[in-house]
Design a protein around this motif. Structure first.
Motif, short mmCIF file in Angstrom:
data_model
loop_
_atom_site.label_atom_id
_atom_site.label_comp_id
_atom_site.label_asym_id
_atom_site.label_seq_id
_atom_site.Cartn_x
_atom_site.Cartn_y
_atom_site.Cartn_z
N PHE A 13 1.10 -0.99 -0.01
CA PHE A 13 0.10 -0.06 0.01
C PHE A 13 0.85 1.16 0.03
O PHE A 13 1.84 1.37 0.85
CB PHE A 13 -0.84 0.02 1.31
CG PHE A 13 -2.33 -0.78 1.04
CD1 PHE A 13 -3.41 0.05 0.94
CD2 PHE A 13 -2.28 -2.13 0.78
CE1 PHE A 13 -4.82 -0.36 0.58
CE2 PHE A 13 -3.56 -2.73 0.40
CZ PHE A 13 -4.77 -1.92 0.58
N SER A 14 0.64 1.96 -0.97
CA SER A 14 1.39 3.34 -0.85
C SER A 14 0.71 4.35 -0.12
O SER A 14 -0.41 4.53 0.34
CB SER A 14 1.37 3.67 -2.54
OG SER A 14 2.29 3.01 -3.41
N PHE A 15 1.28 5.66 -0.20
CA PHE A 15 0.59 6.62 0.36
C PHE A 15 -0.33 7.11 -0.23
O PHE A 15 -0.54 7.26 -1.28
CB PHE A 15 1.74 7.91 0.56
CG PHE A 15 1.47 8.85 1.61
CD1 PHE A 15 2.16 8.42 3.02
CD2 PHE A 15 0.76 10.15 1.50
CE1 PHE A 15 1.90 9.53 4.12
CE2 PHE A 15 0.64 10.99 2.52
CZ PHE A 15 1.20 10.65 3.81
N PRO A 16 -1.70 7.32 0.57
CA PRO A 16 -2.92 7.70 -0.01
C PRO A 16 -2.88 8.70 -1.17
O PRO A 16 -3.70 8.72 -2.00
CB PRO A 16 -3.78 7.85 1.08
CG PRO A 16 -3.09 7.35 2.31
CD PRO A 16 -1.70 7.61 2.12
N SER A 17 -2.12 9.89 -0.78
CA SER A 17 -2.25 11.07 -1.74
C SER A 17 -1.10 11.77 -1.61
O SER A 17 -0.23 12.02 -0.71
CB SER A 17 -3.57 11.94 -1.41
OG SER A 17 -3.64 12.47 -0.13
N ARG A 60 -8.40 10.88 0.41
CA ARG A 60 -8.58 9.76 1.23
C ARG A 60 -9.20 8.65 0.49
O ARG A 60 -10.27 7.79 1.04
CB ARG A 60 -9.24 10.09 2.59
CG ARG A 60 -10.49 10.62 2.41
CD ARG A 60 -11.12 11.29 3.65
NE ARG A 60 -11.51 10.16 4.67
CZ ARG A 60 -12.70 9.79 4.97
NH1 ARG A 60 -13.69 10.61 4.36
NH2 ARG A 60 -13.24 8.82 5.69
N LEU A 61 -9.20 8.50 -0.80
CA LEU A 61 -9.83 7.51 -1.71
C LEU A 61 -9.19 6.10 -1.25
O LEU A 61 -10.19 5.11 -1.21
CB LEU A 61 -9.35 7.77 -3.06
CG LEU A 61 -10.27 6.81 -4.18
CD1 LEU A 61 -11.75 7.21 -4.02
CD2 LEU A 61 -9.70 7.28 -5.60
N GLN A 62 -8.27 6.05 -0.73
CA GLN A 62 -7.62 4.64 -0.35
C GLN A 62 -8.54 4.16 0.68
O GLN A 62 -8.91 2.92 0.80
CB GLN A 62 -6.19 4.78 -0.01
CG GLN A 62 -5.54 3.51 0.20
CD GLN A 62 -4.11 3.37 0.71
OE1 GLN A 62 -3.60 3.41 1.71
NE2 GLN A 62 -3.23 3.84 -0.49
N ASP A 111 -10.92 1.20 0.21
CA ASP A 111 -10.19 -0.25 0.90
C ASP A 111 -9.35 -0.87 0.02
O ASP A 111 -9.57 -1.86 -0.39
CB ASP A 111 -11.05 -1.14 1.56
CG ASP A 111 -10.14 -1.98 2.27
OD1 ASP A 111 -9.01 -1.55 2.69
OD2 ASP A 111 -10.84 -3.13 2.64
N ARG A 112 -8.97 0.09 -1.26
CA ARG A 112 -8.01 -0.56 -2.33
C ARG A 112 -6.78 0.27 -2.40
O ARG A 112 -6.55 1.22 -1.97
CB ARG A 112 -8.81 -0.19 -3.50
CG ARG A 112 -10.08 -0.87 -3.87
CD ARG A 112 -10.06 -2.53 -3.83
NE ARG A 112 -11.25 -3.28 -4.20
CZ ARG A 112 -12.03 -3.41 -3.09
NH1 ARG A 112 -11.92 -3.34 -1.88
NH2 ARG A 112 -13.35 -3.97 -3.49
N CYS A 139 -9.20 18.31 5.89
CA CYS A 139 -9.10 17.14 5.13
C CYS A 139 -7.61 16.35 5.74
O CYS A 139 -7.02 16.69 6.38
CB CYS A 139 -8.82 17.51 3.80
SG CYS A 139 -7.52 18.30 3.28
N PHE A 140 -7.53 15.26 4.87
CA PHE A 140 -6.22 14.29 5.07
C PHE A 140 -5.25 15.02 4.28
O PHE A 140 -5.54 15.67 3.30
CB PHE A 140 -6.38 13.10 4.44
CG PHE A 140 -5.30 12.16 4.36
CD1 PHE A 140 -5.04 11.28 5.60
CD2 PHE A 140 -4.36 11.97 3.39
CE1 PHE A 140 -3.96 10.64 5.31
CE2 PHE A 140 -3.28 11.29 3.48
CZ PHE A 140 -3.08 10.61 4.63
#
Length: 248
Positions: free
Chosen positions: A4-8, A117-119, A123-124, A145-146
């Motif tokens: 899993f990479s950094f979300p954004s 925060r789409l990750q 949950d992908r 926000c994130f």
């Protein structure tokens, strides 16, 4: 690729500083699954979300039988999960790159926080990359926000511009001759314009005038004094139009 990479990620810098080119080159060279969307072309949330889903179908190898329809963010999350469930996208990070991302601020208030925060929402294993010309402090939504990982692309130095622009020399002239021309061009325009596209346009536009004394046999390629005297009034005239564009 499989972790899993950094979300954004938020990448910012002045126009023509290489942000888009570097991202496209990295993703293509490393053969990473990705979606690349220009937010100016897809200027509403619906157009943007539907274009992402359409490109996802190509990434997953799914045959597109009808146009993708996405009426809400909830629809997008549901359809996104379905698209990335394909075997082609399993066990690797999917990258969604949004170029000219400052346009997201003109869309619904929930769009930007959702992409950041789409990750978590899906949950992908997905990373959203935002490319922008403005700093994060001006980009950050007021509702909170994130916080993405931020990265700055500095402007090209005069040395970098010299090397990049000199690569475009016409084959009928020597590399040293064209490099001398680029050096003159940057000496005139560098303080008011560092946009690579604009400088490349100016170089192509004025090179014929620079060559006129050589073509007429009045000077050699090394006679920089005569060449400068011939091109100087044309560069000064072009300088006025560039200055007006830069301050407008």
């Amino acid at each position: 690729r499989q972790q899993f990479s950094f979300p954004s990620i938020f990448i910012y810098g002045h126009t023509s500083s290489g942000k888009t080119y570097v991202m496209q080159t990295l993703l293509t060279t490393l053969q990473l699954p990705h979606v690349f969307v220009n937010c100016v072309e897809y200027f509403t949330s619906r157009l943007l979300l539907e274009e992402i889903l359409t490109q996802l179908q190509s990434c997953s190898g799914t045959e597109q039988t009808s146009p993708v329809r996405c009426d809400s963010l909830n629809d997008f999350v549901r359809l996104f999960k379905q698209a990335v469930a394909s075997p082609e996208l399993q066990d690797q990070t999917l990258y969604i790159v949004l170029d000219r991302a400052e346009q997201l601020r003109e869309m619904e208030a929930n769009i930007l926080p959702a992409f950041l925060r789409l990750q978590e929402l899906t949950d992908r294993n997905v990373t959203v990359v935002l490319l922008s010309e403005i700093v994060w402090e001006l980009f950050r939504p007021n509702i909170g926000c994130f916080e993405p990982f931020t990265m700055y692309f500095p402007d090209y130095s005069i040395g970098h511009l010299q090397k990049i622009l000199s690569q475009n020399h016409p084959p009928e002239y020597s590399a040293d001759f064209y490099a001398a021309y680029i050096n003159i061009l940057l000496g005139v325009f560098y303080m008011v314009c560092r946009d690579l596209k604009e400088l490349r346009h100016l170089a192509a536009l004025n090179f014929a005038k620079y060559c006129e004394p050589v073509v007429r046999g009045e000077a050699s390629e090394r006679d920089t004094r005569k060449l400068w005297k011939n091109i100087e009034p044309h560069l000064k005239k072009a300088m006025q139009t560039v200055y007006l564009r830069e301050i407008s």
